[in-house]
Design an enzyme around this catalytic site. Sequence first.
Site, mmCIF file in Angstrom:
data_model
loop_
_atom_site.group_PDB
_atom_site.id
_atom_site.type_symbol
_atom_site.label_atom_id
_atom_site.label_comp_id
_atom_site.label_asym_id
_atom_site.label_seq_id
_atom_site.Cartn_x
_atom_site.Cartn_y
_atom_site.Cartn_z
ATOM 1 N N ASP A 582 0.612 -1.182 -0.055
ATOM 2 C CA ASP A 582 0.111 -0.173 0.104
ATOM 3 C C ASP A 582 0.772 1.316 0.097
ATOM 4 O O ASP A 582 0.600 2.117 -1.032
ATOM 5 C CB ASP A 582 -1.003 -0.024 1.177
ATOM 6 C CG ASP A 582 -1.904 -1.231 1.271
ATOM 7 O OD1 ASP A 582 -1.867 -1.878 0.470
ATOM 8 O OD2 ASP A 582 -2.818 -0.933 2.006
ATOM 9 N N GLU A 779 -0.228 -9.521 12.266
ATOM 10 C CA GLU A 779 -0.201 -8.969 10.864
ATOM 11 C C GLU A 779 1.197 -8.650 10.339
ATOM 12 O O GLU A 779 1.839 -9.081 9.450
ATOM 13 C CB GLU A 779 -0.977 -7.823 10.728
ATOM 14 C CG GLU A 779 -1.385 -7.418 9.203
ATOM 15 C CD GLU A 779 -2.228 -6.218 8.963
ATOM 16 O OE1 GLU A 779 -2.696 -5.568 10.047
ATOM 17 O OE2 GLU A 779 -2.424 -5.818 7.825
#
Length: 820
Positions: A582, A779
Amino acid sequence: MEPLLRWPFFASLLFSVLISQFAPVTEAQADAAAAVREIEKASNDSLLWGPYRPNLYFGVRPRIPKSLMTGLLWARVEDFQSVQHNFRHTCEQHELDGYGWDEYDVRAGGRQTIHDPSNRIDLTTEFVKIPGGSHGGNWAVRIKGVPREDASPDLKTTVVWYAALEGLGSLEVDNEGGERLGFEEDVKLNGQTVELGNFEIKITQGEGDHPRATHPSYADKPLDRAIVHSFQLPEAALWQTKQVLFAHLKNEIDILLSKYGEDNAPPPAQVYTISNEVGRGNLHLVQKVFEGAFEFDILFSSASSPNPITSEDLTKQIRSVKKNFSSRFSKIFKPNAPFLKGRYEEFSKSLFSNLIGGIGYFYGDSRVDRSYDSAYDEDNEGFWEEAAEARGKNPAELEGPSELYTSIPSRPFFPRGFLWDEGFHLLPVIDWDVDLTLDIIKSWFNLMDENGWIGREQILGAEARSKVPEEFQVQYPHYANPPTLFMVLTAFIDKLEAESVISSSTDQEILTDKPYTMHLSSRGAALQYLRTLYPLLKRHYFWFRKTQVGDIKSYDREAFSTKEAYRWRGRTPQHILTSGLDDYPRPQPPHPGELHVDLISWMGMMTRSIKRIAITLGEEEDVAEFSGYENAIVRNIDDLHWDDKAKTYCDATIDDYEESVHVCHKGYISIFPFLVGLLPPDSPRLGDVLDLIFDPEELWSEHGIRSLSKSDEFYGTGENYWRGPIWVNMNYLAVVQLLNLAQTTGPHQTRAKKMYMELRENIVNTVYESWKETGFAWEQYNPESGKGQRTQHFTGWTSLVVKMMAMPDLRSTSRVRDEL
Ligand SMILES: *[C@@H]1O[C@H](CO)[C@@H](O)[C@H](O)[C@H]1NC(C)=O
Ligand SMILES: *[C@@H]1O[C@H](CO)[C@@H](O)[C@H](O)[C@H]1NC(C)=O
């Protein structure tokens, strides 16, 4: 229903057409057709049911659209303040002290444990399947609650299990005797649908004490038995069971309070109960109120099974599932040194089980905007400003419904399909269950549109959408995402080739591992699978080439090929969400002349993979065509992206003088050609790439490889998502490449071996230590402290440590060799 069967049906149809053209049918062809049928039958038998609603702490459904949906809720009922807050249903972050599958096999079942401190209870759900009959067999689950140490001696817990029926069919309570005061015996539901046939579900009385009468209201609703309420609701309300329950409870509470007054209110365990009202309906809640420990079973029996399942069967099966899981796990994933002592095996089992236990079945419509890409022009210099303006102007259409069988990144936070995550998820899964993996890949490619596009995030249906902010729901058909499923297809071809070596020798062991590897034991079935998938793979591949192409010619760029260059579409100044990385720093401002080194690397990986599939299928013309692309991509990676001064791979853009220039932010992107395996051991670039990785002032940390170099100006800045934190998927790719180098003669072999050993140990221990401390996989990991951060219970690609633990420990092999 049709969507579920379309593919296998199509495959066998195609196959019969093929073989009929070349009659007489050879023995090999007949064998292959039989194998395809057998695999389909095995999938029917063992994959129909599962906890395929991974967004819930426990929710079983079949992989059939609009069918039976079940789920579980519970809460401590000791005071009036906490109950509403303590009702558990959907997985949420930060409410539990760890939960998930300790052991799980999609075909057999397994055990989940749930640690719930504010409800002062630990739960287990032991789920099993017993094949048999023509409708996916029987299944059962044992639900157990054990008070935690800090619980009061008479801890009161309310448990609600429900069954809902979407679509056509019937489901009703067999209500002999229990209608008025509740059920002192097992509760029985009878049901019927076209796909499931006739079935019954028993909710057993089970064991455990119940709160006693302390208030006159008990006479109307004794708590020593099950309470059942049937609802007939619009289909759209069925998945919102908690809201339905709360609305109903509120009504019940009002009635109680008006009867007894606030001063004489019944105790909470009594107050928070549904009313006894049974009959036909499409949602049936079964409530039990316990004091202290408890246990009961849900037993689902298909009328087509030889026998209904009993609690004794369940007990036996739980033992057998556990035993089989353990022995299979140690064959496939037994951790190697240095992960032998401590809790590594338990850790590995847990991560793998949560990955495979997170597999879900999703069905519904999704939001797609097919006119956005023509609302602005990606080739204009200001495209990103036009794009921002045009965004959201078109109402996105609902498309579908479609279905998806997939694993997921995270049950509480990302309980849906993500395209580029899935390729990483399936790398451990294919080691365990080849046939399952191929089924999932097929499910993904069935989502592809006629142009070759697959939406990168699959938010199917209203339940899935309820977890996603509006602005992220819409998918755009000119947006790509890394084609990671091709890594899994490569792994399949590797296994297939290894298999033909084994079967031509005398070692037959792996061939009998049914039903997990039937595509390996029948080469005919494997080829049939690939042949059916191949046109879809090609369409997808050429969609990438066409829609994500980069511009070489307009800017006088010198390169071996004038065609092989790539650029992610849909970027903004801050993000290239489509790349998966991202907020990784990219050229500023965005420019239509940009070239992205990660994307051309993915294209190289994809080209090699599809070339190998073409070779396997004997598609010689295609092989020649793909070889040409492959060579050009590998050459162009160096010509377009290698920067001699920075000694690294870089994105390229166009500067104010209309010149092509490199923009170098050292990090994962700079080593991408290496990560996807495009640098041979004797590449002249390899030394610099390894230097960059191994330098603690750049990418190396004792916790793994950083996403962005410590020396980069953007390190740790902004959203800090891919600007430093350690990601397990990329570290896994690096470990694999280092192992290859370590095992191949070449100028960097010794150093690669050292790096492999250290990186493997660092990354595994980073995930392990956080898991021991917090009970969760995360994560990403902090590059300074190594602590897990951001999404909790991220058992998607973080589970790749399972594979890394099972990789060889080169230290010991070299010692052994030295001793010899
Ligand atoms: C698999 O199940 C479907 C639906 O129940 C059935 O139509 C199909 O024939 C089954 N296939 C095999 C090989 O049993
Ligand atoms: C466990 O393995 C044995 C031997 O392969 C098999 O017969 C049995 O059905 C398996 N049990 C389960 C629950 O899968």
